[in-house]
Design a protein around this motif. Structure first.
Motif, PDB file in Angstrom:
ATOM      1  N   VAL A   1       0.779  -1.244   0.087  1.00  0.00           N
ATOM      2  CA  VAL A   1       0.067   0.256  -0.059  1.00  0.00           C
ATOM      3  C   VAL A   1       0.901   1.423   0.020  1.00  0.00           C
ATOM      4  N   GLU A   2       1.993   1.287   0.869  1.00  0.00           N
ATOM      5  CA  GLU A   2       2.896   2.398   0.683  1.00  0.00           C
ATOM      6  C   GLU A   2       3.497   2.594  -0.577  1.00  0.00           C
ATOM      7  N   GLU A   3       4.342   1.495  -1.301  1.00  0.00           N
ATOM      8  CA  GLU A   3       4.527   1.704  -2.346  1.00  0.00           C
ATOM      9  C   GLU A   3       3.652   2.343  -3.504  1.00  0.00           C
ATOM     10  N   ILE A   4       2.267   2.030  -3.412  1.00  0.00           N
ATOM     11  CA  ILE A   4       1.398   2.639  -4.316  1.00  0.00           C
ATOM     12  C   ILE A   4       1.260   4.126  -3.867  1.00  0.00           C
ATOM     13  N   GLY A   5       1.099   4.535  -2.728  1.00  0.00           N
ATOM     14  CA  GLY A   5       1.183   5.779  -2.450  1.00  0.00           C
ATOM     15  C   GLY A   5       0.167   6.264  -1.380  1.00  0.00           C
ATOM     16  N   TYR A   6      -0.142   5.168  -0.466  1.00  0.00           N
ATOM     17  CA  TYR A   6      -0.965   5.297   0.495  1.00  0.00           C
ATOM     18  C   TYR A   6      -0.633   5.054   1.963  1.00  0.00           C
ATOM     19  N   VAL A   7      -1.051   5.360   2.992  1.00  0.00           N
ATOM     20  CA  VAL A   7      -0.764   4.860   4.360  1.00  0.00           C
ATOM     21  C   VAL A   7      -1.333   3.563   4.540  1.00  0.00           C
ATOM     22  N   PRO A   8      -0.587   2.637   4.910  1.00  0.00           N
ATOM     23  CA  PRO A   8      -0.911   1.292   5.155  1.00  0.00           C
ATOM     24  C   PRO A   8      -1.807   1.285   6.511  1.00  0.00           C
ATOM     25  N   SER A   9      -2.606   0.074   6.478  1.00  0.00           N
ATOM     26  CA  SER A   9      -3.608   0.065   7.817  1.00  0.00           C
ATOM     27  C   SER A   9      -2.322  -0.630   9.004  1.00  0.00           C
ATOM     28  N   SER A  10      -2.722  -0.295  10.159  1.00  0.00           N
ATOM     29  CA  SER A  10      -1.853  -0.699  10.986  1.00  0.00           C
ATOM     30  C   SER A  10      -1.938  -2.153  11.256  1.00  0.00           C
ATOM     31  N   ALA A  11      -1.191  -2.968  12.165  1.00  0.00           N
ATOM     32  CA  ALA A  11      -1.389  -4.190  12.686  1.00  0.00           C
ATOM     33  C   ALA A  11      -2.669  -4.175  13.341  1.00  0.00           C
ATOM     34  N   ASP A  12      -2.893  -3.488  14.227  1.00  0.00           N
ATOM     35  CA  ASP A  12      -4.137  -3.289  15.153  1.00  0.00           C
ATOM     36  C   ASP A  12      -5.371  -3.400  14.233  1.00  0.00           C
ATOM     37  N   LEU A  13      -5.389  -2.650  13.223  1.00  0.00           N
ATOM     38  CA  LEU A  13      -6.615  -2.527  12.230  1.00  0.00           C
ATOM     39  C   LEU A  13      -6.737  -3.742  11.463  1.00  0.00           C
ATOM     40  N   ARG A  14      -5.585  -4.299  10.839  1.00  0.00           N
ATOM     41  CA  ARG A  14      -5.489  -5.578  10.317  1.00  0.00           C
ATOM     42  C   ARG A  14      -6.284  -6.623  11.115  1.00  0.00           C
ATOM     43  N   ASP A  15      -5.848  -6.805  12.367  1.00  0.00           N
ATOM     44  CA  ASP A  15      -6.329  -7.859  13.062  1.00  0.00           C
ATOM     45  C   ASP A  15      -8.089  -7.430  13.452  1.00  0.00           C
ATOM     46  N   ASP A  16      -8.385  -6.223  13.696  1.00  0.00           N
ATOM     47  CA  ASP A  16      -9.683  -5.965  13.705  1.00  0.00           C
ATOM     48  C   ASP A  16     -10.502  -6.244  12.450  1.00  0.00           C
ATOM     49  N   ASN A  17      -9.909  -5.908  11.403  1.00  0.00           N
ATOM     50  CA  ASN A  17     -10.571  -6.105  10.219  1.00  0.00           C
ATOM     51  C   ASN A  17     -10.847  -7.822  10.150  1.00  0.00           C
ATOM     52  N   LEU A  18      -9.546  -8.350  10.160  1.00  0.00           N
ATOM     53  CA  LEU A  18      -9.838  -9.988  10.279  1.00  0.00           C
ATOM     54  C   LEU A  18     -10.894 -10.685  10.719  1.00  0.00           C
ATOM     55  N   SER A  19     -10.714 -10.071  12.185  1.00  0.00           N
ATOM     56  CA  SER A  19     -11.711 -10.740  13.001  1.00  0.00           C
ATOM     57  C   SER A  19     -13.288 -10.147  12.584  1.00  0.00           C
ATOM     58  N   LYS A  20     -13.292  -9.085  12.141  1.00  0.00           N
ATOM     59  CA  LYS A  20     -14.869  -8.898  11.729  1.00  0.00           C
ATOM     60  C   LYS A  20     -15.149  -9.574  10.302  1.00  0.00           C
ATOM     61  N   LEU A  21     -14.218  -9.823   9.523  1.00  0.00           N
ATOM     62  CA  LEU A  21     -14.240 -10.435   8.163  1.00  0.00           C
ATOM     63  C   LEU A  21     -14.904 -12.016   8.625  1.00  0.00           C
ATOM     64  N   ASP A  22     -14.195 -12.599   9.685  1.00  0.00           N
ATOM     65  CA  ASP A  22     -14.636 -14.054  10.134  1.00  0.00           C
ATOM     66  C   ASP A  22     -16.076 -13.878  10.677  1.00  0.00           C
ATOM     67  N   GLN A  23     -16.235 -13.013  11.482  1.00  0.00           N
ATOM     68  CA  GLN A  23     -17.629 -12.674  12.055  1.00  0.00           C
ATOM     69  C   GLN A  23     -18.956 -12.487  11.075  1.00  0.00           C
ATOM     70  N   GLU A  24     -18.465 -11.524  10.126  1.00  0.00           N
ATOM     71  CA  GLU A  24     -19.318 -11.537   8.991  1.00  0.00           C
ATOM     72  C   GLU A  24     -19.603 -12.577   8.119  1.00  0.00           C
ATOM     73  N   ALA A  25     -18.517 -13.354   7.809  1.00  0.00           N
ATOM     74  CA  ALA A  25     -18.702 -14.447   6.939  1.00  0.00           C
ATOM     75  C   ALA A  25     -19.146 -15.773   7.782  1.00  0.00           C
ATOM     76  N   ASN A  26     -19.379 -15.571   9.247  1.00  0.00           N
ATOM     77  CA  ASN A  26     -19.912 -16.739  10.108  1.00  0.00           C
ATOM     78  C   ASN A  26     -18.887 -17.660  10.072  1.00  0.00           C
ATOM     79  N   VAL A  27     -17.567 -17.547  10.116  1.00  0.00           N
ATOM     80  CA  VAL A  27     -16.636 -18.484   9.879  1.00  0.00           C
ATOM     81  C   VAL A  27     -16.229 -18.865  11.410  1.00  0.00           C
TER      82      VAL A  27
END
Length: 321
Positions: free
Chosen positions: A295-321
């Motif tokens: 993401v940084e190489e493209i020209g944007y600020v990457p998400s943080s490790a905490d945001l990544r983990d929150d996103n992945l947790s939310k993904l599993d919850q929404e996908a009923n995994v």
């Protein structure tokens, strides 16, 4: 930013159509198999629409994902945030929509009327950039000065804003009304008591904005930082004085909040699409890689490790995994 991830390369690969998709793998629910990286059998088509700002991120994610899963075909198209929601995602014709501003209530209602439930993931940060021609002597503007130029019935000549500026007409180049960048700029810079000018030349192609500024000595335009980052020789970015002095658009200034036009970027999958294994796995890949230097190489600020983990947790919850 490395050359192989430049926006020149992105524009050349704007609409990817891969061959050999073997048909979608439809599962009743994303259970244990959906959360694993299945090397064999993962196949299907994934359609991504939306923001031109988010497009280079989604496009790179699609390429990298398809390199690992050659039976999955991910097509990415730049339609604007609003254009993507209204014409593709909410009607149920796209699986994901990139957005450079949060989804609107009216868009949620439209989606709901078609039984589409959007799921919001913040995936990066942007330093929205106002640019001028390289021969322009102006280096810094305030939000109010930008509003005077970009509002309906606003200044048409530089000297109308500041008597020290050139007595020349300002050709304006910017996003179309279907763009999330247009919406963000209209709400946060133009102002709530007025409207964005219709005098500008609108487009969903950010490279067209760059070209318009480059070819007109007194032109002005705005776009996501990634497009400036890959065109630093073609145009000049203006610093912005939000009350604490002139601050240049940069990833560091966007990350620490010192740049007045820093903003978040989003990707929205449809909840029903997450029930398909290929979409779930692509989103898992996308959210994981959003925290990397891609993401940084493209020209944007990457998400943080905490945001990544929150996103992945939310993904599993929404996908009923």
């Amino acid at each position: 930013m490395t050359q192989d991830r430049s926006l020149d390369g992105v524009s050349r690969r704007k609409f990817l159509v891969g061959a050999g998709a073997a048909g979608a793998v439809a599962l009743a629910g994303c259970q244990e198999g959906a959360s694993t990286d299945t090397e064999e059998g993962l196949s299907g088509d994934i359609i991504v629409k939306g923001s031109s700002t988010v497009f280079p991120v989604s496009d790179q994610m699609a390429q990298d994902f398809m390199a690992e899963h050659d039976k999955v075909n991910v097509t990415v198209d730049s339609t604007g945030s609003g254009g993507g929601f209204e014409n593709h995602f909410c009607p149920g014709e796209a699986d994901l929509n990139g957005a450079s501003r949060p989804i609107k209530d009216s868009e949620i209602e439209q989606c709901s009327s078609n039984d589409v439930e959007p799921v919001e993931f913040r995936i990066a940060g942007d330093a929205l950039t106002m640019a001028v021609n390289n021969d322009n002597d102006i280096d810094c503007v305030t939000p109010d000065e930008m509003s005077q130029i970009w509002r309906e019935g606003g200044a048409e000549r530089w000297s109308e804003v500041n008597s020290d500026w050139p007595d020349e007409e300002i050709p304006l180049f910017g996003p179309a009304e279907t763009s999330g960048t247009y919406d963000w700029f209209n709400e946060n810079i133009v102002g709530s008591n007025t409207q964005h000018t219709a005098r500008h030349q609108p487009t969903e192609e950010d490279e067209t904005i760059v070209q318009g500024i480059r070819d007109n000595e007194f032109a002005m335009g705005y776009f996501g930082y990634a497009y400036y980052n890959s065109n630093t020789d073609a145009v000049k970015a203006l610093e912005v004085d939000g009350g604490s002095g002139c601050t240049a658009p940069s990833l560091a200034n966007a990350k620490d909040g010192s740049y007045p036009m820093a903003r978040p970027l989003f990707i929205y999958p449809a909840k029903s699409a997450l029930e398909r294994e290929e979409v779930y796995e692509f989103m898992k890949f996308y959210l994981t890689q959003a925290e990397t230097d891609i993401v940084e190489e493209i020209g944007y600020v990457p998400s943080s490790a905490d945001l990544r983990d929150d996103n992945l947790s939310k993904l599993d919850q929404e996908a009923n995994v």
